[in-house]
Enzyme design. Sequence first.
Site, mmCIF file in Angstrom:
data_model
loop_
_atom_site.group_PDB
_atom_site.id
_atom_site.type_symbol
_atom_site.label_atom_id
_atom_site.label_comp_id
_atom_site.label_asym_id
_atom_site.label_seq_id
_atom_site.Cartn_x
_atom_site.Cartn_y
_atom_site.Cartn_z
ATOM 1 N N CYS A 168 -6.084 1.354 5.061
ATOM 2 C CA CYS A 168 -6.489 -0.004 5.424
ATOM 3 C C CYS A 168 -5.956 -0.331 6.817
ATOM 4 O O CYS A 168 -5.110 0.382 7.370
ATOM 5 C CB CYS A 168 -5.992 -1.013 4.390
ATOM 6 S SG CYS A 168 -4.246 -1.444 4.557
ATOM 7 N N CYS A 227 0.825 -1.211 0.000
ATOM 8 C CA CYS A 227 0.000 0.000 0.000
ATOM 9 C C CYS A 227 0.862 1.266 0.000
ATOM 10 O O CYS A 227 2.018 1.258 0.436
ATOM 11 C CB CYS A 227 -0.874 0.036 1.240
ATOM 12 S SG CYS A 227 -2.221 -1.139 1.249
ATOM 13 N N GLU A 277 0.653 3.970 1.899
ATOM 14 C CA GLU A 277 1.066 4.446 3.223
ATOM 15 C C GLU A 277 2.254 3.645 3.745
ATOM 16 O O GLU A 277 3.179 4.192 4.364
ATOM 17 C CB GLU A 277 -0.089 4.339 4.231
ATOM 18 C CG GLU A 277 -1.365 5.069 3.823
ATOM 19 C CD GLU A 277 -2.330 4.183 3.047
ATOM 20 O OE1 GLU A 277 -1.882 3.447 2.137
ATOM 21 O OE2 GLU A 277 -3.535 4.232 3.344
#
Length: 144
Positions: A97, A59, A61
């Site tokens: 997430c 991801c 992040e």
Amino acid sequence: MGGGTKIDANSLIGAAHNAASKSYSPYSGYAVGAALLFDDGAVVTGTNVENASYGLSLCAETIAVSKAMADGVRGGLVAVAVTGPQDSGDGEPITPCGRCRQVLNELAQLGETDPEILCVGSDEVRRMPLSQLLPNAFGPAHLT
Ligand code: THU
């Protein structure tokens, strides 16, 4: 929170959008950008990097936190902007997430900050502290 560091939301969101333009997401077609703001004004960005073995995808992040930590950063996280494709889903702001919340928490707890997360949607930016997205977080302090 960020020790009084001023958050320029528009430029942080712009940095996340810019990062998303480098997304490698041929499988989902869902380009995500993340921009981390630190208390010295530094901004570190990330974007999602997918893999033909889908479950290995990373991801935005997580990439951003990894970039910062690999450069020796161990705290000072003031704010995080996260952007998704503006034309997909229901236009609701994207939120990190669960795994990314935990990854962000590591850096936050190391520096004893509670960064503001800017979740960007098509016509709304929802802002909330990480502690609201991940209450009662497990972190480095538990292991000392
Ligand atoms: N994704 C992120 O980069 N960050 C999140 O917080 C949510 C999901 C990515 C993973 C995958 O490449 C794509 O979005 C679709 O799930």
